[in-house]
Design an enzyme around this catalytic site. Structure first.
Site, mmCIF file in Angstrom:
data_model
loop_
_atom_site.group_PDB
_atom_site.id
_atom_site.type_symbol
_atom_site.label_atom_id
_atom_site.label_comp_id
_atom_site.label_asym_id
_atom_site.label_seq_id
_atom_site.Cartn_x
_atom_site.Cartn_y
_atom_site.Cartn_z
ATOM 1 N N CYS A 1 85.767 84.817 86.097
ATOM 2 C CA CYS A 1 86.741 85.788 85.589
ATOM 3 C C CYS A 1 87.962 85.098 84.976
ATOM 4 O O CYS A 1 88.471 85.525 83.949
ATOM 5 C CB CYS A 1 87.257 86.696 86.704
ATOM 6 S SG CYS A 1 86.025 87.248 87.861
ATOM 7 N N ASP A 2 88.443 84.052 85.631
ATOM 8 C CA ASP A 2 89.761 83.526 85.286
ATOM 9 C C ASP A 2 89.759 82.131 84.651
ATOM 10 O O ASP A 2 90.805 81.657 84.210
ATOM 11 C CB ASP A 2 90.638 83.478 86.549
ATOM 12 C CG ASP A 2 90.813 84.862 87.163
ATOM 13 O OD1 ASP A 2 90.817 85.834 86.389
ATOM 14 O OD2 ASP A 2 90.930 84.960 88.392
ATOM 15 N N CYS B 1 87.684 83.727 91.535
ATOM 16 C CA CYS B 1 86.571 83.913 90.597
ATOM 17 C C CYS B 1 86.771 83.067 89.345
ATOM 18 O O CYS B 1 87.572 83.424 88.466
ATOM 19 C CB CYS B 1 86.457 85.395 90.219
ATOM 20 S SG CYS B 1 85.195 85.717 89.000
#
Ligand code: NAP
Length: 333
Positions: free
Chosen positions: A153-154, A150
């Protein structure tokens, strides 16, 4: 707009007795929340088991540019928030709970969850799909330590770093473009010499100076002790292997449907997608399947939402027909 988990209307207490519902919806992505909206507007008081990740994959998407009604695009979490609010406005209940066991052998269907148990007159399955893993050494050990599924997200953790993206589809290219906000370089490693991604995304990626491509290659090993340090790449034509130093490995090679719960009870295809007909009906009467758990082809927010709406309409028809049958039986006896 906030993506606010506390607004989910979930109950922290386990229900003491099984809760009897007309429509139980498993999964809270675009399919599940659209089914909830339609079932709620049909006055069926649906309950959605949202699982651990409200909104499913779209909640992890930075911007959705192809959902009609948002000419400037909309963030994934905002879209989920709007879906949820709209369904709740008409009486849908979204529970932060997950189905752990289902018994579809008789109606009402019995569904056990972490917090309790439901008896459902109809079941709408919209459990979605999860990213497929490469299955190479180092992948599991280093997930969360440089291996990610992701970018939204990261990505932030890779400011000024060098990352690779594995895959050549829409997800890989969209996420590569997103990663250029943070990373110094984004190298797309693809097993063929042409991308599967759509033309617009391809054009943007080829025009982006931070994105490079390594063609006809696969990752065979991810190295590092406490974090990713390098990968082994194999050229699938020459069979040559090389080691490439990298800080992050983002993997976007497709999805696996979340259908394990229904093994042996619902018909599935050879890739474990649920088999449903044009009316979202599975092989068990009263059980409907929609969204990515039943769609290996389109897998778009709008197609999943459409399938969810159709499933709820069918569930309503099914319940009406059951009621009419019961009335006829009573009148005859
Ligand atoms: P996808 O279209 O199935 O693409 C998967 C990619 O990973 C392919 O390029 C495939 O290579 C490669 N791949 C598969 N297994 C691999 C392996 N073991 N090792 C190395 N590479 C491997 O998956 P997706 O990109 O996640 O897209 C899924 C669906 O969502 C598609 O329908 C897509 O259109 C849609 N989507 C749309 C958008 C958008 O419209 N903005 C954004 C994201 C996703 P091959 O090409 O050689 O098969």
């Amino acid at each position: 707009m906030d993506f606010n988990l506390s607004s989910m209307g979930s109950s922290p207490k386990a229900p003491a007795e099984p809760v009897h519902v007309k429509v139980l919806i498993l999964g809270s992505g675009p399919a599940g929340l659209s089914a909830a909206l339609y079932a709620a507007r049909a006055d069926l008081n649906p309950v959605v088991l949202a699982g651990m990740d409200l909104g499913g994959q779209v909640a992890l998407t930075y911007t959705v540019e192809n959902y009609p009604g948002f000419p400037e695009g909309v963030s994934g979490p905002d879209l989920v928030n709007l879906f949820q609010k709209q369904a709740e406005r008409f009486g849908a209940k979204v529970e932060f709970d997950t189905a752990t066991e289902v018994d579809l052998s008789q109606r009402p269907f019995r569904v056990k969850t972490y917090n309790g148990e439901y008896l459902a007159e109809t079941l709408i399955i919209s459990t979605g799909a999860t990213p497929t893993r490469l299955g190479v050494p180092g992948e599991n050990k280093l997930t969360g330590r440089g291996v990610s599924f992701c970018a939204t997200c990261d990505g932030w953790f890779f400011k000024g770093k060098n990352v690779i993206v594995v895959g050549g589809g829409d997800s890989a290219i969209e996420e590569s473009l997103f990663l250029t906000r943070y990373a110094d370089s984004v190298t797309v490693v693809h097993r063929r010499d042409e991308l599967r991604a759509g033309a617009i995304l391809q054009k943007r990626a080829f025009a982006e100076p931070k994105i490079k491509f390594i063609w006809n290659s696969v990752v065979t090993d991810i190295h590092g002790e406490s974090k990713v340090e390098s990968v082994t790449l194999k050229n699938v034509i020459t069979q040559d292997t090389t080691e490439m130093p990298v800080d992050g490995v983002f993997i976007f090679i497709g999805h696996t449907p979340n259908t394990q719960l229904f093994t042996g009870q619902l018909e599935m295809d050879d890739q474990n997608y649920l088999v449903s007909d044009k009316r979202m009906r599975t092989n068990v009467e009263g059980v409907f399947a929609c969204g990515e758990s039943a769609d290996p082809v389109f897998r778009q927010v709008i197609t999943s939402a459409g399938m969810g709406a159709a499933a709820a309409i069918q569930a309503n028809h099914f319940l009406d027909a059951q009621e009419m049958d019961a009335e006829t039986a009573t009148a005859i006896s």
